[in-house]
Design a protein around this motif. Structure first.
Motif, PDB file in Angstrom:
ATOM      1  N   LYS A  28      37.314  42.481  61.009  1.00 34.43           N
ATOM      2  CA  LYS A  28      37.982  41.280  60.503  1.00 34.43           C
ATOM      3  C   LYS A  28      38.908  41.617  59.339  1.00 34.43           C
ATOM      4  O   LYS A  28      40.060  41.142  59.273  1.00 34.43           O
ATOM      5  CB  LYS A  28      36.937  40.258  60.073  1.00 34.43           C
ATOM      6  N   LEU A  29      38.450  42.480  58.432  1.00 36.46           N
ATOM      7  CA  LEU A  29      39.288  42.884  57.305  1.00 36.46           C
ATOM      8  C   LEU A  29      40.537  43.627  57.776  1.00 36.46           C
ATOM      9  O   LEU A  29      41.635  43.424  57.242  1.00 36.46           O
ATOM     10  CB  LEU A  29      38.488  43.770  56.347  1.00 36.46           C
ATOM     11  N   ILE A  30      40.355  44.503  58.768  1.00 36.77           N
ATOM     12  CA  ILE A  30      41.487  45.283  59.273  1.00 36.77           C
ATOM     13  C   ILE A  30      42.514  44.366  59.908  1.00 36.77           C
ATOM     14  O   ILE A  30      43.726  44.469  59.660  1.00 36.77           O
ATOM     15  CB  ILE A  30      40.998  46.341  60.280  1.00 36.77           C
ATOM     16  N   LEU A  31      42.048  43.437  60.758  1.00 38.12           N
ATOM     17  CA  LEU A  31      42.965  42.527  61.445  1.00 38.12           C
ATOM     18  C   LEU A  31      43.694  41.613  60.466  1.00 38.12           C
ATOM     19  O   LEU A  31      44.833  41.201  60.714  1.00 38.12           O
ATOM     20  CB  LEU A  31      42.186  41.696  62.483  1.00 38.12           C
ATOM     21  N   GLU A  32      43.049  41.282  59.341  1.00 36.88           N
ATOM     22  CA  GLU A  32      43.687  40.440  58.325  1.00 36.88           C
ATOM     23  C   GLU A  32      44.569  41.241  57.380  1.00 36.88           C
ATOM     24  O   GLU A  32      45.215  40.682  56.495  1.00 36.88           O
ATOM     25  CB  GLU A  32      42.603  39.711  57.527  1.00 36.88           C
ATOM     26  N   GLY A  33      44.609  42.569  57.579  1.00 36.40           N
ATOM     27  CA  GLY A  33      45.451  43.410  56.741  1.00 36.40           C
ATOM     28  C   GLY A  33      44.873  43.682  55.373  1.00 36.40           C
ATOM     29  O   GLY A  33      45.592  44.129  54.473  1.00 36.40           O
ATOM     30  N   LYS A  34      43.589  43.420  55.177  1.00 41.83           N
ATOM     31  CA  LYS A  34      42.952  43.606  53.870  1.00 41.83           C
ATOM     32  C   LYS A  34      42.297  44.983  53.725  1.00 41.83           C
ATOM     33  O   LYS A  34      41.762  45.297  52.668  1.00 41.83           O
ATOM     34  CB  LYS A  34      41.910  42.518  53.652  1.00 41.83           C
ATOM     35  N   ALA A  35      42.295  45.762  54.787  1.00 39.72           N
ATOM     36  CA  ALA A  35      41.699  47.098  54.733  1.00 39.72           C
ATOM     37  C   ALA A  35      42.501  48.015  55.652  1.00 39.72           C
ATOM     38  O   ALA A  35      43.095  47.561  56.643  1.00 39.72           O
ATOM     39  CB  ALA A  35      40.234  47.058  55.173  1.00 39.72           C
ATOM     40  N   PRO A  36      42.584  49.317  55.330  1.00 39.43           N
ATOM     41  CA  PRO A  36      43.334  50.253  56.188  1.00 39.43           C
ATOM     42  C   PRO A  36      42.625  50.476  57.511  1.00 39.43           C
ATOM     43  O   PRO A  36      41.426  50.252  57.649  1.00 39.43           O
ATOM     44  CB  PRO A  36      43.346  51.546  55.352  1.00 39.43           C
ATOM     45  N   ARG A  37      43.399  50.901  58.469  1.00 38.90           N
ATOM     46  CA  ARG A  37      42.843  51.187  59.799  1.00 38.90           C
ATOM     47  C   ARG A  37      42.189  52.558  59.783  1.00 38.90           C
ATOM     48  O   ARG A  37      42.722  53.546  60.267  1.00 38.90           O
ATOM     49  CB  ARG A  37      43.939  51.105  60.845  1.00 38.90           C
ATOM     50  N   LYS A  38      41.025  52.566  59.259  1.00 37.94           N
ATOM     51  CA  LYS A  38      40.329  53.827  59.023  1.00 37.94           C
ATOM     52  C   LYS A  38      39.712  54.386  60.306  1.00 37.94           C
ATOM     53  O   LYS A  38      39.659  55.594  60.509  1.00 37.94           O
ATOM     54  CB  LYS A  38      39.246  53.601  57.974  1.00 37.94           C
ATOM     55  N   TYR A  39      39.229  53.509  61.191  1.00 39.14           N
ATOM     56  CA  TYR A  39      38.563  53.950  62.411  1.00 39.14           C
ATOM     57  C   TYR A  39      39.579  54.113  63.529  1.00 39.14           C
ATOM     58  O   TYR A  39      40.182  53.134  63.985  1.00 39.14           O
ATOM     59  CB  TYR A  39      37.482  52.954  62.821  1.00 39.14           C
ATOM     60  N   ALA A  40      39.759  55.325  63.970  1.00 38.75           N
ATOM     61  CA  ALA A  40      40.795  55.599  64.967  1.00 38.75           C
ATOM     62  C   ALA A  40      40.519  54.906  66.294  1.00 38.75           C
ATOM     63  O   ALA A  40      41.442  54.491  66.986  1.00 38.75           O
ATOM     64  CB  ALA A  40      40.912  57.109  65.191  1.00 38.75           C
ATOM     65  N   ASN A  41      39.258  54.771  66.668  1.00 38.93           N
ATOM     66  CA  ASN A  41      38.924  54.172  67.953  1.00 38.93           C
ATOM     67  C   ASN A  41      38.739  52.662  67.871  1.00 38.93           C
ATOM     68  O   ASN A  41      38.331  52.026  68.840  1.00 38.93           O
ATOM     69  CB  ASN A  41      37.640  54.809  68.522  1.00 38.93           C
ATOM     70  N   HIS A  42      39.028  52.104  66.710  1.00 38.53           N
ATOM     71  CA  HIS A  42      38.874  50.673  66.539  1.00 38.53           C
ATOM     72  C   HIS A  42      39.908  49.936  67.390  1.00 38.53           C
ATOM     73  O   HIS A  42      41.051  50.385  67.504  1.00 38.53           O
ATOM     74  CB  HIS A  42      39.080  50.325  65.056  1.00 38.53           C
ATOM     75  N   PRO A  43      39.591  48.796  67.980  1.00 42.23           N
ATOM     76  CA  PRO A  43      40.576  48.047  68.758  1.00 42.23           C
ATOM     77  C   PRO A  43      41.824  47.715  67.957  1.00 42.23           C
ATOM     78  O   PRO A  43      42.922  47.651  68.511  1.00 42.23           O
ATOM     79  CB  PRO A  43      39.810  46.767  69.149  1.00 42.23           C
ATOM     80  N   ALA A  44      41.660  47.522  66.651  1.00 48.22           N
ATOM     81  CA  ALA A  44      42.821  47.203  65.824  1.00 48.22           C
ATOM     82  C   ALA A  44      43.735  48.389  65.621  1.00 48.22           C
ATOM     83  O   ALA A  44      44.842  48.255  65.130  1.00 48.22           O
ATOM     84  CB  ALA A  44      42.345  46.682  64.463  1.00 48.22           C
ATOM     85  N   ASN A  45      43.303  49.584  66.008  1.00 47.96           N
ATOM     86  CA  ASN A  45      44.074  50.796  65.758  1.00 47.96           C
ATOM     87  C   ASN A  45      44.904  51.242  66.942  1.00 47.96           C
ATOM     88  O   ASN A  45      45.487  52.317  66.921  1.00 47.96           O
ATOM     89  CB  ASN A  45      43.138  51.947  65.373  1.00 47.96           C
TER      90      ASN A  45
END
Length: 311
Positions: A28-45
């Motif tokens: 949720k934080l990644i999708l809201e732009g509040k955290a970096p895309r740290k997990y390479a395999n994350h759907p947001a990445n």
């Protein structure tokens, strides 16, 4: 904590939560732009230039899947050049009687004794083994329209020796061409007639597993039974050098194919005494969804077939 490098497990332990909840919150934080895309395999990445992608890696799913068509001869464990000429002739006779034009070899077509990890035989170097293997391959090439050759543990000998750099397909083609050259024969080489698979298994009609298993048991049909339970398929199993047919614990049909070897030509069998069951010759014919085991009596009345009769 996440921005400072905490792992998911550390978050779970610190906040007494679950992995799913922690990853949901981070997503949720990644999708809201509040955290970096740290997990390479994350759907947001998926659009992240720095994300890791394993899409170029080979997936081991391209094993053969056959449909029965007019049927198949299934014969294994020839261990050429140490194969039985009597059983080779029987196989060809049955193939002709039943109108079979294709053969599946589930491994150990060639013995590759010269490349054994236990050491080769000085009296049978590769140059000599090659000629016997060539006779075997040439007989198949002349007798069948298609040869489907799968891997077995003896084919793995060459792979281990060359660190997997030498393809078996090239070896088989080379043996055929060498035989033709030495014999002064002229033939039109068809690269599609003899096909090689790196896999030790194949599927027929979605219901039958043909396999050269890595496992070995002294009890007949025990490996085939376990495979039938695991895969929930009928099983035609090579490698055991036994010839039996029965039913698995789940009702599936299971067959140990036997083999096309000549036991007296194989040194590690003929020169050592073990408590393993006596080896048995045999092969299988698959037609119309039915698999028939051809082996010694009482499975097959060879007096009739050897005499040119077939019922």
């Amino acid at each position: 904590m996440y921005l400072c490098g905490a792992t998911t497990n550390e978050l779970v332990r610190t906040f007494d939560t679950t992995i799913n909840k922690a990853e949901h919150y981070i997503r949720k934080l990644i999708l809201e732009g509040k955290a970096p895309r740290k997990y390479a395999n994350h759907p947001a990445n998926k659009d992240d230039e720095l994300g890791l992608d394993n899409g170029d890696l080979k997936r081991y799913t391209d094993y053969w899947q056959f449909t029965s068509r007019s049927g198949y001869m299934i014969a294994t464990d020839f261990h050429a050049p140490f194969y039985s000429q009597i059983w080779f002739e029987r196989m060809l006779k049955v193939a002709k009687l039943r109108g079979l034009t294709e053969i599946i070899i589930p491994g150990d077509g060639l013995d590759m004794h010269a490349f054994s990890g236990w050491g080769g035989d000085p009296e049978c170097p590769w140059s000599k083994e090659l000629l016997g293997a060539a006779n075997f391959l040439w007989g198949l090439y002349q007798s069948f329209d298609r040869i489907w050759y799968m891997s077995g543990n003896h084919e793995a000998r060459l792979a281990r020796l060359t660190d997997g750099q030498m393809t078996y397909s090239g070896v088989l083609d080379g043996i055929l061409c060498e035989y033709a050259r030495r014999s002064g024969l002229t033939f039109e080489f068809d690269p599609g007639k003899l096909t090689w698979s790196q896999y030790t298994h194949a599927i027929v009609d979605d219901e039958w597993l043909i396999v050269h298993p890595a496992s070995y048991r002294t009890l007949p049909l025990s490996v085939a039974n376990r495979l039938a339970l695991v895969q929930n398929k009928h099983v035609i199993s090579a490698h055991s050098h036994k010839a039996n047919k029965g039913h698995a614990d789940n009702g599936r049909i299971i067959i140990d194919t036997g083999g096309m070897f000549d036991e007296e030509l194989i040194d590690y069998r003929a020169m050592r005494q073990t408590v393993h069951a006596k080896w048995a010759n045999g092969f299988v014919v698959y037609q119309g969804g039915v698999a028939d085991l051809y082996a010694d009596f009482p499975y097959t009345n060879w007096d009739r077939i050897d005499g040119g009769q077939y019922v």
